[in-house]
Design a protein around this motif. Structure first.
Motif, PDB file in Angstrom:
ATOM      1  N   UNK A 133      40.256 -41.871   0.073  1.00  0.00           N
ATOM      2  CA  UNK A 133      39.706 -42.618   1.213  1.00  0.00           C
ATOM      3  C   UNK A 133      39.179 -43.969   0.762  1.00  0.00           C
ATOM      4  N   UNK A 134      38.524 -43.988  -0.400  1.00  0.00           N
ATOM      5  CA  UNK A 134      38.043 -45.260  -0.943  1.00  0.00           C
ATOM      6  C   UNK A 134      39.215 -46.220  -1.115  1.00  0.00           C
ATOM      7  N   UNK A 135      40.311 -45.726  -1.678  1.00  0.00           N
ATOM      8  CA  UNK A 135      41.497 -46.569  -1.871  1.00  0.00           C
ATOM      9  C   UNK A 135      42.035 -47.045  -0.539  1.00  0.00           C
ATOM     10  N   UNK A 136      42.142 -46.124   0.435  1.00  0.00           N
ATOM     11  CA  UNK A 136      42.691 -46.493   1.743  1.00  0.00           C
ATOM     12  C   UNK A 136      41.826 -47.533   2.440  1.00  0.00           C
ATOM     13  N   UNK A 137      40.503 -47.368   2.354  1.00  0.00           N
ATOM     14  CA  UNK A 137      39.600 -48.332   2.991  1.00  0.00           C
ATOM     15  C   UNK A 137      39.675 -49.693   2.317  1.00  0.00           C
ATOM     16  N   UNK A 138      39.687 -49.685   0.993  1.00  0.00           N
ATOM     17  CA  UNK A 138      39.743 -50.961   0.283  1.00  0.00           C
ATOM     18  C   UNK A 138      41.088 -51.642   0.476  1.00  0.00           C
ATOM     19  N   UNK A 139      42.128 -50.834   0.687  1.00  0.00           N
ATOM     20  CA  UNK A 139      43.445 -51.410   0.932  1.00  0.00           C
ATOM     21  C   UNK A 139      43.426 -52.298   2.168  1.00  0.00           C
ATOM     22  N   UNK A 140      42.651 -51.882   3.173  1.00  0.00           N
ATOM     23  CA  UNK A 140      42.535 -52.718   4.383  1.00  0.00           C
ATOM     24  C   UNK A 140      41.352 -53.672   4.296  1.00  0.00           C
ATOM     25  N   UNK A 141      40.607 -53.634   3.175  1.00  0.00           N
ATOM     26  CA  UNK A 141      39.498 -54.562   2.985  1.00  0.00           C
ATOM     27  C   UNK A 141      38.173 -54.078   3.496  1.00  0.00           C
ATOM     28  N   UNK A 142      38.096 -52.823   3.978  1.00  0.00           N
ATOM     29  CA  UNK A 142      36.872 -52.300   4.578  1.00  0.00           C
ATOM     30  C   UNK A 142      35.966 -51.740   3.493  1.00  0.00           C
ATOM     31  N   UNK A 143      35.201 -52.612   2.863  1.00  0.00           N
ATOM     32  CA  UNK A 143      34.348 -52.223   1.749  1.00  0.00           C
ATOM     33  C   UNK A 143      33.202 -51.341   2.226  1.00  0.00           C
ATOM     34  N   UNK A 144      32.657 -51.642   3.395  1.00  0.00           N
ATOM     35  CA  UNK A 144      31.522 -50.856   3.883  1.00  0.00           C
ATOM     36  C   UNK A 144      31.916 -49.400   4.102  1.00  0.00           C
ATOM     37  N   UNK A 145      33.042 -49.149   4.749  1.00  0.00           N
ATOM     38  CA  UNK A 145      33.474 -47.768   4.974  1.00  0.00           C
ATOM     39  C   UNK A 145      33.829 -47.093   3.658  1.00  0.00           C
ATOM     40  N   UNK A 146      34.378 -47.862   2.708  1.00  0.00           N
ATOM     41  CA  UNK A 146      34.673 -47.294   1.391  1.00  0.00           C
ATOM     42  C   UNK A 146      33.386 -46.845   0.710  1.00  0.00           C
ATOM     43  N   UNK A 147      32.337 -47.663   0.811  1.00  0.00           N
ATOM     44  CA  UNK A 147      31.052 -47.291   0.221  1.00  0.00           C
ATOM     45  C   UNK A 147      30.477 -46.075   0.923  1.00  0.00           C
ATOM     46  N   UNK A 148      30.709 -45.979   2.230  1.00  0.00           N
ATOM     47  CA  UNK A 148      30.258 -44.806   2.978  1.00  0.00           C
ATOM     48  C   UNK A 148      30.984 -43.560   2.503  1.00  0.00           C
ATOM     49  N   UNK A 149      32.287 -43.671   2.302  1.00  0.00           N
ATOM     50  CA  UNK A 149      33.056 -42.528   1.810  1.00  0.00           C
ATOM     51  C   UNK A 149      32.622 -42.146   0.411  1.00  0.00           C
ATOM     52  N   UNK A 150      32.265 -43.144  -0.373  1.00  0.00           N
ATOM     53  CA  UNK A 150      31.816 -42.881  -1.735  1.00  0.00           C
ATOM     54  C   UNK A 150      30.483 -42.169  -1.740  1.00  0.00           C
ATOM     55  N   UNK A 151      29.503 -42.744  -1.053  1.00  0.00           N
ATOM     56  CA  UNK A 151      28.187 -42.149  -0.977  1.00  0.00           C
ATOM     57  C   UNK A 151      27.672 -41.747  -2.338  1.00  0.00           C
TER      58      UNK A 151
END
Length: 938
Positions: free
Chosen positions: A626-644
Motif C-alpha cells: 500500500x505504501x508503494x501504491x500510494x507513493x506511486x500516485x504521490x500520496x505521501x500522507x496516505x502512505x504514512x497513514x498506511x505505514x503508521x
C-alpha cells in the motif's frame, strides 16, 4: 509433602505482604509481574497458593503449571491456564471475549478452527491470547498464576514474553514461579524477564533454625532442639526436605532426641529421592504400581485410568491411593496428583527406560480405547517410541489435525514426526510428509525442507507432485534459500492436468519477484487456456500472477488491467488467499498500471479482513504494498497513514525475502517526507546502506530508491551506480521496464547533474519510448517530464504541456505536481517568471494536500526565485501529525474504537490513547466525531 491449607507458613511475612500489595495494585488497575524465584522445595508453590487465596472472589484467577515430562508439548500450559474458564463460560460470553483479534486464540481453546493457510500462525495466536487477556481483564481484574516456569513449553513462553511488557495498562497480575538456575536466559520468557525492569522479584529464603524447630515439631511433637537443628543443617533449611525428613524419622520410629541427632545425615536428607523411594517401596507392590501409573498418566489422571493401567481391582487402587496420600506421596484430591513435581520426578525417573516406554504404550492403548482426547493419546504414543501398529498412526494423525485446528503448528509437528517413524504406506507417508512440511513452514522449523523434498519424491500422481513441489517452492522463496533455476523442474511430471498447470505457471510467472530467475521461460511447458472457463482458486491466483507479470515487468498496462479485472476478489478473500502474496501482486499490478483507486479499494478490503483475523504477516505484506501504491500516485500522507506504527520497525525481520522492497518503501516514504536521515538510518539498520541486495525485483526496488536517496544527498556518482545496478538486475529476468523502477529517468538525472547531457538525453528518450509501449499514463507523463528537463527551452516546455494533458486524473496527482514544478522551472529559465507562478501555485497546493513535504519545499524555493510569496506552512493540523498519529486518527475517523485500533496496529490501548491525545491537540478537536470533517479538508 506440600503444605496443606491448614499448614502454617513459616517466616514468609515479608513475601506475603509483597504479594498482597501486588494483588491490590492489580485490583486497582495497575498491571504487574511478580517472579517468585527459589530452589526446589523452598516454598514457591505455597506462596502461589496464598496469591490465589488473596485474589479469590475479588478477581478472576487462572492457574497452570509446567511439567518436566510435558515440557515438549507446545501450548499445553496455555490450554491448562484458560480451559477451565472456557469450559465454564456461556457461549455468549465466549463470543464476547473472543471478539476481534482475540478470536485467533479461540481455536486453541476449542472455539472455532484455525486458518490452515496462515503462515504466521504463531504470532497470530500470541497476539490473540494477549487480547483474550485484555478482554477478560476489562470485565474483571485477572490474576494469572504459572508455577514451574522453567518447565513451561516454548510456545507458551513466547506468549508470556509478548504479554509481560504490555501489562501496565491492564488490571492483570501475573505471578510466575521459577527455579532460576533451570530457566534458560536465552529462552523467550527468560530474555523478556531480564529486560523488563518493573518485574517484582520475590526470593523466599531458607528457613532459620528457629523456624525449622517449629516445622519439625509439627510432624514430630516433642522433638528436641538439638535434633531439630541437625535436621536444619542436613536440609539447608529447605521446607520440603524438612517435611520429608520429619516423615522419614517418624516412619522409622527413630526418636527425635539429641542423642539421635547424628543419625539425621544417614537418612540422605539432601536427596529427596533417597527419602521418598524407600518409603514408597515399603508401602507395598500395589502402592508402587499406582504411583508409577500416576507418574506416567500425569497429575490430572483419574483413578479409573490408574486401575486400568495397573490391572488392579479398583478397590485395591483406592486403598493404595489412600496409603500414598497418608505417606505424602500423592496429594489429597480427586485426581492422582503428586504432592510436589520433585516427587513425581523421583518416581518417574526410577523406572527403567523400557518399563516407562511400555507403560506409556499401555496408557496410549487404554486412552485410545475409551476415545479420549487424541492429543492425550498421542502424547503417550510419542513417549513410547515407535509402536508399529496402525492405530498409533491414526492417533498421531488425529492429534496433529486437532493441533492444526487449534492453530498450534509446533504441537502438530511433534505428532507428525512420531507418525513418520511408524510403518506407513507410500501414500500415507507422502501425505504426512506434506503436512509436516507445511506445518514446519508455519513454525519456521528447518526440518520442513527435507520432509517436502521426500514428499516430492513419493508423490503418487501429478497433482500430488505439484502440491509438494509448490510447498517446496514456497519454502525456498520465503526463507531465501537460493537455488539453481535449471533445477526448478525437478520432480514435476512431463505433462499436467489443467488446474495443476495453472498452479505451476503462477510460480513461474512470479519467481522474478523472489529469486530473480527468469523462470517465465518455462511457462509454455505447461500450456493453459488464456481465457479459462472455470473460476477455481488456482485460476484466480494465475490471473493475479499474469496481471503482475504484465505490470511489474513493464510489458503492457492494458493487458495487466485486463487480467486484474478478471480476478474474482470475493473468491480470493473467501478462500483466505489474502494470507498469500498473490493479493499483494494484484494490488501492485493495478497501481503500476495507473489504477491507484482500484489498488486502494483492494487494500481497504484486504486490510479489513486481516484486522478481523489478527494476522500480522499479511498486514505487513499488504502494508508495504500500500505504501508503494500510494507513493506511486504521490500520496505521501496516505502512505504514512498506511505505514503508521506497523511497518516502521520489527516487520522487516518477519519476511526476509521481501525485506529489500519493504525497506525500499520506507526509504521512499521518508525521502518524500524530507527526512533523509531517517531514510539512511533504515538502510543502515538492515545493512543495506552500501551492500547490494539480492538480484530480484525486491532488490531492484531497493537499488532504485537508494539511488534516489544518494542523488538527494549530492552523491551523483553513487546514485548512478545504483541505477545501473538496478538495470542489470531487471535485465537478468528480462524485465523490459517497470513503472516502479524507471531507472533510465533517474540515471538521466544523475548524468545531467554530472554534465553528461548527451547520455542523459539518450536515456530519457529511450525511457519515453518504453513508457509509450507500456501504455501507463503516469509512467509516460513522468518520463516526458524528465526528457523535458534534459532538453530544456521551448521543446522542454512543450513536452511538459503534453505530460500535463496526460496527468489530469486525481490518481496521478503527485506526478502532475512534479510536472508543474518542472514546467515552472523551464519557464523561469526561459525568462518567463510570471507564467511560472500559476503552475507553482497549483503544484504547491497539490504537494501540501498529498503531504509531500520534500516536493512542497522544492516548489516554495522555486516560487521565491520566480518572485512569488509562498504561504506560511502549517505547523498544526494534519501536516503536523506523525505517521503513527495519522494512522490512529484515520482509523478513529472510520469509527473504530480504541481497542479495535490497537488490535489493527498491534499496539496497546495506552499507545492509541497517547497518539489520540497528541493528535487532538494538533488538530484542535475535542471529540472523535470531529475527525472525519478535519481529515476531509485535507
Amino acid at each position: 509433602m506440600t503444605a496443606s491449607s491448614g499448614d502454617v507458613l513459616h517466616e514468609r511475612e515479608v513475601e506475603l505482604a509483597e504479594l498482597a500489595e501486588a494483588v491490590g495494585a492489580a485490583l486497582a488497575g495497575h498491571g504487574h509481574v511478580v517472579l517468585v524465584e527459589g530452589s526446589a522445595g523452598i516454598g514457591k508453590t505455597r506462596l502461589l497458593d496464598e496469591v490465589v487465596r488473596m485474589a479469590q472472589g475479588r478477581a478472576r484467577v487462572l492457574r497452570a503449571r509446567g511439567g518436566e515430562q510435558e515440557r515438549s508439548i507446545p501450548l499445553l500450559v496455555t490450554r491448562e491456564l484458560f480451559t477451565p474458564y472456557v469450559e465454564g463460560a456461556s457461549p455468549e460470553e465466549l463470543d464476547s471475549v473472543l471478539a476481534g483479534a482475540a478470536g485467533s486464540a479461540g481455536p486453541l481453546l476449542g472455539h472455532g478452527t484455525a486458518a490452515a493457510s496462515r503462515a504466521d500462525a504463531g504470532f497470530a495466536l500470541t497476539h490473540g491470547l494477549y487480547w483474550l487477556v485484555a478482554n477478560l481483564a476489562e470485565r474483571r481484574p485477572l490474576v494469572l498464576v504459572v508455577d514451574d516456569l522453567h518447565w513451561v513449553d516454548d510456545a507458551t513462553q513466547r506468549w508470556l514474553a509478548y504479554l509481560l511488557p504490555r501489562l501496565e495498562e491492564l488490571p492483570v497480575l501475573v505471578v510466575l514461579a521459577v527455579r532460576p538456575r533451570e530457566l534458560d536466559p536465552a529462552s523467550p520468557v527468560g530474555a523478556t524477564l531480564a529486560t523488563t525492569h518493573d518485574v517484582q522479584r520475590i526470593r523466599p529464603r531458607s528457613l532459620t533454625p528457629s523456624a525449622a524447630v517449629q516445622l519439625v515439631r509439627n510432624r514430630l511433637p516433642g522433638a528436641e532442639e538439638e535434633f531439630c537443628h541437625a535436621a536444619h543443617r542436613a536440609t539447608g533449611g529447605n521446607p520440603l526436605l524438612l517435611r520429608a525428613l520429619s516423615y522419614a524419622v517418624g516412619e522409622r520410629g527413630l526418636e527425635p532426641t539429641a542423642r539421635n541427632a547424628g543419625r539425621v545425615d544417614e537418612l540422605g536428607a539432601r536427596e529427596l529421592a533417597r527419602i521418598v523411594l524407600p518409603r514408597l517401596h515399603r508401602l507395598g507392590a500395589d502402592a508402587l504400581a499406582v504411583a508409577r501409573a500416576a507418574a506416567i498418566l500425569g497429575d490430572e489422571s483419574e483413578i479409573a485410568d490408574v486401575a486400568r493401567l495397573t490391572a488392579l481391582p479398583r478397590e485395591r487402587v483406592a486403598a493404595a491411593v489412600d496409603r500414598l496420600v497418608e505417606a505424602e506421596v500423592l496429594a489429597a484430591r480427586p485426581t492422582t496428583g503428586f504432592t510436589h513435581p520433585l516427587v513425581r520426578a523421583a518416581v518417574h525417573d526410577e523406572m527403567a527406560p523400557g518399563s516407562r516406554s511400555e507403560l506409556h504404550l499401555a496408557a496410549a492403548r487404554l486412552l485410545d480405547a475409551r476415545r479420549a482426547d487424541p492429543e492425550a493419546v498421542a502424547r503417550h504414543v510419542v513417549a513410547a517410541g515407535r509402536v508399529g501398529e496402525s492405530w498409533a498412526v491414526t492417533a498421531l494423525d488425529d492429534a496433529a489435525s486437532r493441533a492444526i485446528a487449534r492453530g498450534a503448528p509446533e504441537a502438530a509437528l511433534v505428532h507428525l514426526e512420531a507418525a513418520l517413524r511408524e510403518d506407513l504406506t507410500a501414500t500415507d507417508r507422502y501425505r504426512l510428509l506434506l503436512q509436516a512440511g507445511w506445518q514446519a513452514f508455519r513454525a519456521v522449523d528447518p526440518r520442513g525442507r527435507g520432509w517436502l523434498e521426500e514428499a516430492l519424491r513419493l508423490a503418487p500422481d501429478a497433482s500430488a507432485a505439484v502440491r509438494a513441489w509448490g510447498a517446496l517452492w514456497n519454502w525456498r522463496t520465503i526463507f531465501c534459500e537460493r537455488y539453481d533455476p535449471a533445477t526448478v523442474l525437478e520432480g514435476l511430471p512431463p505433462s499436467l492436468p489443467p488446474e495443476p498447470s495453472y498452479v505451476v505457471q503462477t510460480h513461474f510467472l512470479l519467481d522474478f519477484g523472489f529469486s530473480g530467475a527468469d523462470t517465465r521461460r518455462y511457462v509454455e511447458r505447461y500450456p493453459v487456456p488464456e481465457d479459462p472457463a472455470d473460476s477455481s482458486l488456482a485460476v484466480q491466483l494465475w490471473l493475479s500472477a499474469r496481471a503482475a507479470d504484465e505490470a511489474v515487468r513493464g510489458l503492457s498496462a492494458e493487458r495487466a488491467m485486463d487480467f486484474a479485472d478478471r480476478v474474482d476478489l470475493d473468491l480470493l478473500l473467501a478462500s483466505r488467499a489474502a494470507d498469500t502474496p498473490n493479493v499483494v501482486w494484484l494490488l501492485l499490478a493495478r497501481a503500476g498500471s495507473g489504477d491507484a483507486s482500484g489498488a486502494q479499494e483492494l487494500a481497504r478490503r484486504v486490510a479489513e479482513q486481516n484486522r478481523r483475523s489478527g494476522s500480522r504477516l499479511p498486514m505487513e505484506w499488504m502494508g508495504a504494498a500500500v505504501v508503494v501504491a500510494c507513493l506511486q500516485r504521490g500520496d505521501v500522507r496516505t502512505a504514512a497513514t498506511a505505514l503508521g506504527s506497523l511497518l516502521d520497525g520489527a516487520m522487516l525481520s518477519q519476511v526476509p525475502v521481501t525485506r529489500p522492497s519493504a525497506c525500499a518503501s520506507l526509504v521512499w516514504l521518508h525521502h518524500e517526507r524530507n527526512d533523509l536521515d531517517r531514510a539512511r538510518a533504515i538502510l543502515a539498520a538492515y545493512s543495506l546502506l552500501d551492500r547490494d541486495p539480492p538480484p530480484d525485483w525486491h532488490g531492484a526496488m531497493l537499488l532504485h530508491h537508494r539511488g534516489r536517496l544518494r542523488r538527494a544527498g549530492g552523491d551523483l556518482t553513487g546514485a548512478l551506480k545504483d541505477h545501473e545496478r538496478c538495470r542489470d538486475v531487471l535485465s537478468s529476468f528480462d524485465a523490459v521496464d517497470s513503472p516502479f523502477t524507471p531507472w533510465r529517468s533517474e540515471a538521466a538525472a544523475c548524468l545531467l547533474g554530472l554534465g553528461r547531457r548527451a547520455e542523459a538525453r539518450a536515456l530519457a528518450e529511450e525511457q519515453v519510448g518504453r513508457a509509450r509501449a507500456f501504455g501507463g499514463t503516469q509512467l509516460l507523463g513522468s518520463s516526458l517530464r524528465w526528457l523535458a528537463l534534459v532538453l530544456g527551452g521551448d521543446e522542454g516546455i512543450a513536452l511538459t504541456e503534453e505530460a500535463l494533458g496526460l496527468l489530469a486524473d486525481a490518481d496521478v496527482a503527485g506526478a502532475r505536481a512534479r510536472t508543474l514544478l518542472a514546467q515552472a522551472r523551464l519557464l523561469r529559465l526561459a525568462r518567463q517568471p510570471a507564467r511560472a507562478r500559476d503552475p507553482l501555485a497549483e503544484a504547491l497546493d497539490l504537494a501540501e494536500r498529498l503531504g509531500a513535504l520534500r516536493l512542497a519545499e522544492k516548489v516554495e524555493a522555486e516560487l521565491r526565485v520566480a518572485g512569488g510569496r509562498p504561504r506560511r506552512r502549517a505547523v498544526t493540523g494534519v501536516d503536523a501529525l506523525t505517521p503513527a498519529e495519522l494512522r490512529v486518527v484515520t482509523l478513529a475517523a472510520e469509527g473504530l474504537s480504541n481497542p479495535e485500533i490497537a488490535q489493527a496496529l498491534f499496539v496497546t490501548r495506552k499507545t492509541v490513547e497517547k497518539h489520540l491525545g497528541a493528535a487532538f491537540g494538533k488538530l484542535h478537536v475535542t471529540s472523535r466525531d470531529q475527525l472525519p470533517v478535519v481529515l476531509e479538508r485535507t
